[in-house]
Design an enzyme around this catalytic site. Structure first.
Site: not given
Lengths: 646, 177
Positions: A25, A92, A192, A214
């Protein structure tokens, strides 16, 4: 196995060649790695206790001491306090993005963002070095790879890396490139929320239709999935790849300063040195985050920081936080409404809502989810771990360990081409199941025209400038004809990673037109190669060694797979193919014993060619079985003994 | 580059379903899941490259077939194509409908420009009703299956294209900030 369809009696063979694979992850704030041991997934913690917090989580922070090796995780965070300009957090958010896309966050981050001719943004360090976000992400992945290799006792055979479901093509490609750069064989990119559903579903043997909500550090996804007997089918996905806990932290700082403009002016106009300003900004954001986290338990929290010489000291309550978050959560609510509509579901028809991501610990966010879906959300599994756990399960599936699970995912955003007048023609609509494809035929508009310019786009808007540019293609080599006579077929193919491949073909002449790709944000293969070479200047093994290792793994895998297939389906082999295949296998075995990785690659390709007729027969058998709803064994029983007769 | 393998096989055959318009959504989904269990690329992850490439082609064909069969409009177009009827780019539209849709588009464009989302919503709801009616009308036409009914189905599908495009525009308007 050539065919990894669950069949009894194969398990021993599988156990014997158990591969070392992991799920990663790669988060905005924290990253972690997990693997499947004894049929259940577990996160891999650091070997030594490095103090404080969750030991499995590596903060997604990289710090670059001048001339030295990059520091990753808590060490990087510690160095970042004094050297914020050399310390990259939340990288990210920069993946697959140009400076223009992320310019708004520049005043809020202590490091310097620089343009690269409109392509993927770069980060300039204190010593003038410029790094791609791909390289920074690769540093985090390298840390996780080493951690996993220490724990599992050897080099990894592959990894599944998760990406936000709402990541577009450029962001996914950047993530895959980072994996390559970190010396990982990237088995698959998995969304994800889909990974989280996998961890949840397996844990609980769930059936039904669920929403996965999420909210991470920097990205937001919401997916609707149906779970039936080990098949995890994503019905629709939506989100915002620039919405997360980071935004809440910044909104808190703005709130504490009293108005929106003062944040920028306080940090910029005071003429602070980059480092000084960076330290202030980093501390203010850290203070906001700490206050937000305290509000998870408490009704109010103290908040104090200094920014550009201005001292702020206040108290923030849960109600304040709810007000601060309201505009951000309204964006989330809209995405939730749209995904329900796309999936064809009403909130009350769902069987449950699962919470994923650290930001869903906040009671403000939970209240919001409860309001949007009209039910109490589920949060039995650690929202910070669940994505990595699911990724580990998927890695195990791909390595042939877990066999009773299938993930069916979708394209998050429509893919299309620019046509006359800047209008977008959608070839693949959002929420199409992947892998998928579509073709569109174009013709020439001028006599003897031999080339085309094509612009590939992703997004939902109707005009090209409002969508994301993925690549520009130039088609050459179309044979000269009168206008309108040429028929150029453009084919879009999305692979199982959600990454687009484009091909072109002139139908009248049969000429396969050549395509020149200019990715709008991504790196070219040459750039990745170069970075790979650079990164190995400092690495413990050199590039040739690494290539040799990768080719040997692939060769061993193919040899084992072919051997098993020949044993199992001997009757599908005719004499010629068998002789050629055995010869190619013997050659490859000899080459694997040597050290020439290029020769091994050629040997692998030769074996692929030799065994192709056999592979096709086996594939047809599988398709036939699927068509008839029979098991492979049943179809095989009905087959004549010799394939020649068929 | 493209190869013969990428030519679309019959979508109904790919899912092992009869080539009919009246298919139960649940049955389509169940069949798709069963097929995916066998044909999903993950099942071939350990296979040599050539075989993986083929597996990808099959999986793509299955998924593409699913997109066609599960959507009533595309399912109907596939059935028409089987009967040798295709819808071209320049089909004649019923003049009365053409007038009407042009007016409705204008109304939508105005509502959109003025940011009247309520009105966009109303227009969308009305058009959705029309879409349902058109789709429901296709069932009996395909069941009859004679040349006259198929010609009528084709006319309705041409209308449906305009209806769907209109609905897409409503979505785009509602998605805007």
């Amino acid at each position: 196995m050539l065919f990894q369809i669950a069949e009894p009696g194969e398990s021993n063979e599988k156990a014997a060649c158990k591969k070392r694979v992991v799920g990663i992850d790669l988060g905005t704030t924290n990253s972690l790695v997990a693997h499947v041991a004894d049929a259940s997934p577990a996160v891999i913690a650091a070997g030594s206790a490095s103090g404080g917090g969750d030991d499995a989580m590596v903060p997604s922070v990289v710090s670059y001491p001048p001339g030295g090796e990059p520091l990753v995780g808590r060490e990087a965070m510690a160095r970042g306090v004094e050297h914020p300009a050399d310390t990259i957090a939340s990288v990210k958010r920069l993946m697959g993005r140009a400076l223009a896309d992320v310019a708004a966050i520049q005043p809020l981050v202590p490091y310097q963002l620089v343009d690269d001719q409109g392509r993927m943004v770069k980060v300039r360090l204190g010593d003038g070095r410029e790094l791609s976000p791909v390289q920074v992400s690769a540093a985090i992945l390298t840390e996780l790879r080493q951690r996993a290799e220490n724990a599992l006792g050897g080099a990894l055979d592959g990894a599944v890396i998760t990406v936000p479901a709402y990541f577009d093509d450029a962001q996914r490609q950047a993530t895959r490139d980072a994996g390559r750069l970190a010396g990982l064989e990237v088995l698959r990119l998995v969304a994800e929320p889909t990974a989280a559903a996998l961890a949840y579903g397996l844990d609980r043997g769930t059936r039904g239709t669920y929403a996965v909500y999420d909210l991470g550090g920097g990205t937001f996804d919401v997916s609707i999935l149906t779970l039936v007997d080990g098949v995890f089918e994503v019905r629709a996905t939506g989100g915002d790849s620039a919405l997360g806990g980071d935004d809440i932290d910044r909104a808190i700082v703005r709130w504490a300063l009293g108005d929106d403009a003062s944040f920028d002016s306080a940090s910029r106009a005071l003429g602070l040195a980059q480092d000084e300003r960076g330290r202030d900004v980093a501390r203010a954001i850290a203070a906001a985050r700490a206050a937000k986290e305290r509000l998870t338990e408490a009704e109010s929290a103290a908040l104090a920081f200094e920014l550009g010489g201005r001292r702020v000291s206040t108290t923030i309550t849960r109600e304040d936080l709810a007000r601060v978050c309201a505009p951000l959560l309204e964006r989330s609510a809209r995405a939730c409404r749209r995904v329900l509509k796309d999936a064809g579901y009403q909130a009350e028809d769902l069987d449950g809502v699962v919470l994923v991501g650290g930001s869903t610990r906040s009671p403000v966010v939970r209240d919001h989810v409860r309001a949007v879906f009209g039910r109490e959300p589920m949060c039995e599994l650690d929202p910070d771990h669940v994505v990595a756990l699911g990724a580990a399960v998927q890695a195990d599936v791909l390595a042939g360990g877990t066999t009773d699970v299938v993930l069916i995912d979708v394209v998050p955003l429509s893919l299309g081409l620019e046509t006359m007048g800047g209008v977008v023609e959608k070839l693949i609509p959002r929420n199409s199941t992947i892998p998928c494809g579509a073709t569109q035929t174009f013709t020439t508009y001028a006599d003897n025209q031999t080339g085309f310019d094509l612009h590939v786009l992703q997004g939902e808007r109707e005009t090209a400038d409002a969508c994301r540019s993925l690549a520009r293609f130039t088609l050459r080599g179309v044979p000269p004809m009168v206008a309108g006579a040429a028929r150029v077929e453009i084919s879009f193919q999305v692979d199982a990673d959600g990454i687009l491949h484009v091909a072109a073909h002139e139908q009248m002449s049969g000429v396969a037109a050549t395509i020149q790709v200019k990715p709008s944000y991504g790196l070219t293969d040459e750039e990745v190669e170069r970075m790979l070479l650079e990164s190995f200047d400092h690495a413990e093994e050199d590039l040739a060694e690494r290539n040799l290792r990768i080719e040997r793994i692939e060769a061993d895998r193919i040899l084992a797979a072919t051997r098993a297939a020949m044993e199992k389906d001997a009757r599908l082999l005719d004499a010629d193919v068998e002789a050629a295949t055995r010869a190619a296998m013997a050659d490859l075995e000899r080459l694997v014993a040597g050290t020439d990785h290029v020769a091994i690659r050629h040997g692998i390709e030769a074996l692929d060619r030799a065994s192709k007729p056999f592979a096709e027969r086996r594939m047809n058998l599988a398709v036939e079985a699927a068509m008839k709803g029979k098991s492979i064994d049943e179809v095989e029983r009905d087959l004549p003994a010799h394939p020649e007769v068929r | 580059m493209l190869s013969a393998e990428t030519q679309t096989p019959d979508p109904f055959a790919m899912l092992g379903l009869p080539a009919r318009f009246d298919l139960d959504t649940q049955a389509i989904e169940t069949r798709f899941r069963e097929r995916s269990r066998e044909l999903h690329p993950d099942k071939f992850a350990g296979a040599p490259a050539a075989e993986r490439a083929q597996a990808l082609v099959r999986a793509r064909a299955l998924n593409d077939a699913y997109q066609v069969v599960r959507r009533p409009q595309r399912r109907a177009e596939a059935l028409l194509a089987r009967a040798g009827l295709t819808i071209g780019d320049h089909e004649q539209l019923d003049p009365a409908f053409l007038m009407e849709i042009l007016e409705l588009r204008e109304e939508l464009a105005e509502a959109r420009a003025a940011g009247k989302l309520e009105l966009v919503n109303e227009l969308q709801t009305a058009m959705q009703g029309r879409r349902r009616a058109l789709e429901q009308g296709l069932g009996p036409l395909f069941a009859a299956g004679d040349a006259e009914s198929l010609a009528a189905a084709k006319r309705d599908l041409i209308t449906l294209r305009y209806v769907v495009r209109y609905l897409d525009e409503c979505d785009a308007a509602l998605d805007e900030d």
